[in-house]
Every structure is written in C-alpha cells, then in structure tokens.
Motif scaffolding. Structure first.
Motif, mmCIF file in Angstrom:
data_model
loop_
_atom_site.group_PDB
_atom_site.id
_atom_site.type_symbol
_atom_site.label_atom_id
_atom_site.label_comp_id
_atom_site.label_asym_id
_atom_site.label_seq_id
_atom_site.Cartn_x
_atom_site.Cartn_y
_atom_site.Cartn_z
ATOM 1 N N ARG A 2 0.837 -1.204 0.000
ATOM 2 C CA ARG A 2 0.000 0.000 0.000
ATOM 3 C C ARG A 2 0.864 1.244 0.000
ATOM 4 N N ILE A 3 0.257 2.351 -0.395
ATOM 5 C CA ILE A 3 0.960 3.629 -0.451
ATOM 6 C C ILE A 3 -0.052 4.750 -0.232
ATOM 7 N N VAL A 198 6.831 2.561 -6.159
ATOM 8 C CA VAL A 198 6.248 1.717 -5.110
ATOM 9 C C VAL A 198 6.652 0.253 -5.269
ATOM 10 N N ASP A 216 6.821 6.316 1.779
ATOM 11 C CA ASP A 216 5.520 6.022 2.371
ATOM 12 C C ASP A 216 4.379 6.711 1.633
ATOM 13 N N SER A 217 4.708 7.769 0.881
ATOM 14 C CA SER A 217 3.666 8.587 0.256
ATOM 15 C C SER A 217 4.138 9.113 -1.088
#
Length: 249
Positions: A2-3, A198, A216-217
């Motif tokens: 996930r991101i 990612v 993370d983002s």
C-alpha cells in the motif's frame, strides 16, 4: 502493498483556486492544506477540510514561509523565533478549522522553498521539527534521507518519506528546480513512475541514473497542468499493480 497518495490543495490566490480540489479528492488519501501563508484563507481552509472529511481523506498542514507574493517558493532568511511562531500559527489555525469541520490535522508537510531548504539545512530543519514537536507528536512529511528526516527523529517525531510522481529528480535525489529543464514530467509518464517507485523502489533521474527510493507517500501537485487526470491515472495504475492507496496516518 500500500501507499499514501497526497496532494497540495486549498491553494487559492485572491480567492481564486489554483487547482480543481473537488475533482481531486476522490483520487487521493491525504490532502496538504494551504494555511494562509503562501496561499489560501479561512474560507478555502474550511472548504478543503469539509471535502477531506466528506471523502475520508487525511488532513495535513501545508506550512510555508510568509510569502504570498512568491507563492512560498522564495527562500527567505528568517530568525528562529519568527519561523517557530509562523509554523505554530499555521498549525493552530488549520487545527481549529479542521476541528470545526469534524476532522483533525494529522500530519505536517512544509511547502515550497521551506520544504527544499529543510531538506539540506540541518539548522532550519531543527527549527521546523522543534516547532512541530511543541504542538504535539504530529508526523512530518518530507524527502527521504534529508536533514528534516534527521531532525524529526531527533525530536521524537515520526517521519513520512515522500516521493513526487510529477517532478524531475536530480542525480543526488533532490528535486530539479522549477523552471529548469525536466522539472515537470509529461502527464503520460506519471503513472508508470508511480508504479516504479512503489513496486520497485526506484526512480530515474533526469540525467539517467536509477535512484533507490523507499517511501511512504506519493505526491501529485494540485496546480500541475492535468493534475486530476494524473492522480486518476496513478490510482488506476497502482490498482492494476495490486497496490492499495491508503492514508499513512
């Protein structure tokens, strides 16, 4: 896998929006809300927070130098006490508005010239981290392996590592300055870059080098031409790759 997918929003200038905020919200998981120093005002902050609450999107304080003329993109020499007060004022203002909208500020992301300065200036990074720490334990978002990452850790704050899907990278991992060749990616290249960051942990610099990037983002700038389409394409491409979009806070 996930991101988080974040976007700079609420950046009105003289009451006029610089992005299609309402169209952007369905595609993102976190919104960096302008706090009035580089753009935005009380009305835009409330409208943006209302949309964030409506869509279940995390609210971040997009703090800046006091620079409406330069949209926060002019580096400013400023003393510690003044910058501290400015950061705290922006966090407190947005926090009050977010609370009134039924939400809360859950992280801090510096904007523009301040963001770039604290990536490489340890003293100024500590000022920002200390100011944030004085208002609680909110995470700070910024470039990986930067001065602000170190300062946040030293102040006991969580650090959210960010990458930009619509901006060019220099060989040292910094962003290519706006106005320079390669600073902004073509819209068609953005989704592929997002998946590469990612899924494979790398990004290609404007000079051709492959850079390792563990984040993370991901950020799409709301005022980039075609930003809503970019965000939609990024979300779709990540979904096809089996990558979930979810707020990191």
């Amino acid at each position: 896998m996930r991101i988080d997918l974040n976007c700079d929003l609420g950046e009105t200038v003289d009451g006029q929006p610089t992005a299609d905020d309402a169209a952007m919200f369905p595609h993102i998981s976190s919104a960096n809300v302008a706090c009035g120093f580089h753009a935005g005002d009380a009305a835009s902050m409330r409208a943006t927070c209302d949309l964030a609450v409506q869509h279940g999107v995390a609210i971040g304080a997009h703090v800046s130098y006091r620079d409406r003329t330069g949209f926060g993109r002019t580096d400013i020499e400023i003393d510690r006490a003044t910058l501290t007060d400015d950061i705290v004022e922006q966090i407190e203002t947005l926090s009050e508005i977010a609370y009134a909208a039924g939400g809360a500020v859950s992280y801090i992301k510096p904007h523009g010239a301040l963001y770039n300065r604290i990536a490489c200036d340890a003293e100024r990074a500590d000022i920002v981290a200390a100011a944030v720490a004085s208002r609680g334990a909110l995470p700070i978002m910024g470039l990986p392996q930067s001065s602000i990452a170190t300062a946040a850790s030293e102040r006991g704050l969580r650090f959210i590592r960010e990458a930009f899907v619509d901006r060019g990278y220099a060989r040292d991992g910094s962003l290519v300055p706006r106005g320079d060749e390669g600073a902004l990616l073509e819209p068609d290249a953005v989704a592929e870059r997002a998946v590469g960051i990612v899924a494979h942990g790398e990004v290609v610099a404007v000079t051709g080098e492959r850079l390792s990037l563990d984040v993370d983002s991901l950020c799409v700038h709301g005022d980039t031409p075609g930003a809503v389409r970019m965000a939609a394409d990024v979300r779709a491409a990540l979904g096809r790759a089996g990558i979930e979009i979810a707020a990191v806070v």
